[in-house]
Write an enzyme that holds these catalytic residues in place. Structure first.
Site, PDB file in Angstrom:
ATOM      1  N   HIS A  57       0.869  -1.188   0.000  1.00 33.52           N
ATOM      2  CA  HIS A  57       0.000   0.000   0.000  1.00 33.52           C
ATOM      3  C   HIS A  57       0.901   1.232   0.000  1.00 33.52           C
ATOM      4  O   HIS A  57       1.553   1.527   1.005  1.00 33.52           O
ATOM      5  CB  HIS A  57      -0.922  -0.005   1.228  1.00 33.52           C
ATOM      6  N   LEU A  58       0.939   1.922  -1.132  1.00 35.10           N
ATOM      7  CA  LEU A  58       1.824   3.094  -1.248  1.00 35.10           C
ATOM      8  C   LEU A  58       1.115   4.393  -0.872  1.00 35.10           C
ATOM      9  O   LEU A  58       1.764   5.422  -0.714  1.00 35.10           O
ATOM     10  CB  LEU A  58       2.407   3.190  -2.665  1.00 35.10           C
ATOM     11  N   ARG A  59      -0.219   4.342  -0.771  1.00 37.28           N
ATOM     12  CA  ARG A  59      -1.034   5.472  -0.256  1.00 37.28           C
ATOM     13  C   ARG A  59      -1.092   6.706  -1.146  1.00 37.28           C
ATOM     14  O   ARG A  59      -1.726   7.676  -0.767  1.00 37.28           O
ATOM     15  CB  ARG A  59      -0.571   5.898   1.143  1.00 37.28           C
ATOM     16  N   HIS A 176      -8.851 -10.655  -1.302  1.00 34.65           N
ATOM     17  CA  HIS A 176      -8.781 -10.432   0.149  1.00 34.65           C
ATOM     18  C   HIS A 176      -9.952 -11.234   0.713  1.00 34.65           C
ATOM     19  O   HIS A 176     -11.099 -10.799   0.661  1.00 34.65           O
ATOM     20  CB  HIS A 176      -8.906  -8.928   0.429  1.00 34.65           C
ATOM     21  N   HIS A 229      -2.576 -12.493   1.700  1.00 31.94           N
ATOM     22  CA  HIS A 229      -2.363 -12.625   3.152  1.00 31.94           C
ATOM     23  C   HIS A 229      -3.168 -13.732   3.847  1.00 31.94           C
ATOM     24  O   HIS A 229      -3.980 -13.455   4.733  1.00 31.94           O
ATOM     25  CB  HIS A 229      -2.613 -11.301   3.862  1.00 31.94           C
ATOM     26  N   ASP A 302       2.010  -6.805   2.580  1.00 34.53           N
ATOM     27  CA  ASP A 302       0.830  -6.024   3.007  1.00 34.53           C
ATOM     28  C   ASP A 302       1.285  -4.774   3.766  1.00 34.53           C
ATOM     29  O   ASP A 302       0.661  -4.363   4.759  1.00 34.53           O
ATOM     30  CB  ASP A 302      -0.145  -6.858   3.837  1.00 34.53           C
TER      31      ASP A 302
HETATM   32  O1  DOR Z   1      -4.591  -4.512   7.588  1.00 31.91           O
HETATM   33  C1  DOR Z   1      -4.878  -4.166   6.457  1.00 31.91           C
HETATM   34  N1  DOR Z   1      -4.585  -2.941   6.000  1.00 31.91           N
HETATM   35  N2  DOR Z   1      -5.489  -5.039   5.661  1.00 31.91           N
HETATM   36  C2  DOR Z   1      -5.976  -4.679   4.457  1.00 31.91           C
HETATM   37  O2  DOR Z   1      -6.540  -5.500   3.799  1.00 31.91           O
HETATM   38  C3  DOR Z   1      -5.855  -3.291   3.986  1.00 31.91           C
HETATM   39  C4  DOR Z   1      -4.726  -2.609   4.625  1.00 31.91           C
HETATM   40  C5  DOR Z   1      -4.750  -1.111   4.460  1.00 31.91           C
HETATM   41  O3  DOR Z   1      -4.996  -0.629   3.347  1.00 31.91           O
HETATM   42  O4  DOR Z   1      -4.426  -0.409   5.431  1.00 31.91           O
HETATM   43 ZN    ZN Z   2      -6.143  -7.221   2.445  1.00 32.95          ZN
END
Ligand code: DOR
Ligand code: ZN
Length: 431
Positions: A57-59, A176, A229, A302
């Site tokens: 997740h690069l946000r 997921h 995951h 993740d």
């Molecule tokens: O813990 C998690 N964080 N699981 C996810 O599926 C999404 C991720 C997030 O985007 O923060």
């Molecule tokens: Zn996930």
């Protein structure tokens, strides 16, 4: 531009020198540095194919206060990664060609790791209508993996359509797995610890029910499917059985599910809140064994950076997720038996070769051989390090390993022959 990597341990091939020229491996043997070449002393270091993360997740766009493509790929490089697959749950969601092309362009501009965008399965991750999968696949970003990660594609009809659609161009749905009706209000793994703490539980069957369903759907449709995951012992058994029957299924496990358990929730520290949740010792043992055996194909981080206001609060208000990129290799090695006893070829397979195959990234996951792109990582198996959150390259600090001593360090990372990390430090100048 050329670099001579001197005296590295090449998996299964003993000590050798590797000459890298113009982004590719040029020669392997006992070599002397050509004029003008830089030399990297790799005495005592192991040379791995550059790590590939299927789940980052690069946000960016949207939550640049938690991470950006630049800081996230800097964290990746420090962790030994040369490619990361960027999850689609940005703001806006990566559900169009425009957004995936933007993310890929930001990755190229940053220059620390190849950024392969993952496209959303459904518009806005809402789970109702299919996103423009074909347009994302045909775009300059060449999307091959689609995922609503953060959410489950829980409508079986939508999942079927998605599996059918991506089959036409060799794409992959990464699920997921979480049956949302079974996890409403859930805060942690359902079991003895959740009962003791009085927190609503996330039952393991919420994952297993979707994995079992999607194995059947993928088999019926004749498509491949990937599970993000995975976190329970029973999920491992479902995947083992599916593979034995010849279903085209792959699965990833996260480092935190290989090391931590729901006992961590006793601290009420939201740094341990994650989705899927930390499970039990029994699950950890089953996941470790499945990783060693290959029932689980890949380690994926993740990596889920969160800004302080989303983590420094009470457990129920905190967002799920934890950092992963800079600690993944250390924890994988620990989970596979430690630096002395682990099979380093298995480490390379699960952290690099298999994820590169799953993500269709042919330039990555290749052991050094003449002609191959020089996406490589040098690891010191005899050095350990202590995790200090403020010293991480990530913009966020939500690591569950703060203060822990972890085995092995990444000494250097090369992206197409160019060092992104040297002497364990980021190379700040990328061109
Ligand atoms: O813990 C998690 N964080 N699981 C996810 O599926 C999404 C991720 C997030 O985007 O923060
Ligand atoms: Zn996930």
């Amino acid at each position: 531009m050329s670099t001579l990597i001197k005296g590295a341990d090449l998996l299964g091939r003993g000590r050798a020198d590797v000459l890298v020229r113009d982004g590719r491996v040029a020669e392997i043997g006992t070599l002397t540095a050509p004029a003008g070449a830089e030399t990297v002393d790799a005495d005592g270091l192991i040379l791995l194919p550059g790590l590939v993360d299927l789940h980052t997740h690069l946000r960016e766009p949207g939550r640049e206060d938690a991470e950006t493509v630049l800081t996230g790929t800097q964290a990746a490089a420090k962790g030994g990664y040369t490619a990361v697959c960027a999850m689609a749950n940005s703001y806006p969601v990566a559900d169009t060609a425009g957004v995936v092309e933007q993310v890929a362009a930001l990755g190229r501009a940053a220059g620390y790791a190849d950024v392969q965008p993952i496209g959303a399965v459904s518009i806005g991750l809402a789970g109702e209508r299919l996103a423009e999968l074909g347009a994302m696949a045909d775009s300059a970003a060449r999307v091959r993996i689609f995922s609503d990660d953060g959410h489950c594609v829980h409508d079986p009809r939508l999942m079927r359509r998605a599996l059918e659609y991506v089959k036409t161009f060799g794409g992959l749905i990464a699920q997921h797995a979480e049956e949302p009706r079974l996890t409403e209000g859930a805060e942690m793994n359902e079991g003895a610890v959740s009962a003791e703490l009085g927190l609503p539980g996330w039952p393991s069957v919420a994952e297993e029910a979707i994995v079992a369903r999607d194995v059947l759907l993928a088999e019926y449709v004749g498509s491949r499917v990937h599970f993000c995951h995975i976190s329970t012992a029973r999920t491992v058994e479902i995947i083992r059985e599916a593979k034995a029957r010849g279903v085209d299924v792959t699965a990833e496990v996260c480092p935190h599910h290989l090391l931590l358990t729901d006992e961590a929730a006793h601290s009420y520290d939201p740094v341990f809140k994650v989705n899927p949740p930390l499970r039990t010792d029994r699950d950890v043992a089953a996941l470790r064994a499945a990783l060693a055996e290959g029932v689980v194909d890949a380690v994926a981080t993740d990596h889920a950076p969160h800004a302080p206001q989303d983590k420094d609060c009470e457990w129920a208000a905190a967002r799920p997720g934890m950092l992963g990129l800079e600690t993944a290799l250390s924890i994988t090695v620990a989970a596979l038996g430690g630096p002395e006893d682990c099979d380093w070829d298995t480490v390379a397979e699960r952290t690099s070769r298999a994820p590169a195959r799953i993500a269709s990234l042919p330039g990555h996951g290749r052991d050094p051989e003449p002609g191959a792109e020089a996406n490589l990582t040098l690891v010191d198996p005899s050095e350990s390090w202590t995790v200090v959150p403020s010293e991480l390259a990530s913009l966020s600090q939500n690591t569950p390993y703060a203060g822990m001593e972890l085995p092995v360090t990444v000494q250097a990372t090369f992206l197409r022959g160019r060092a992104t990390v040297l002497d364990g430090k980021l190379v700040e100048e990328t061109e």
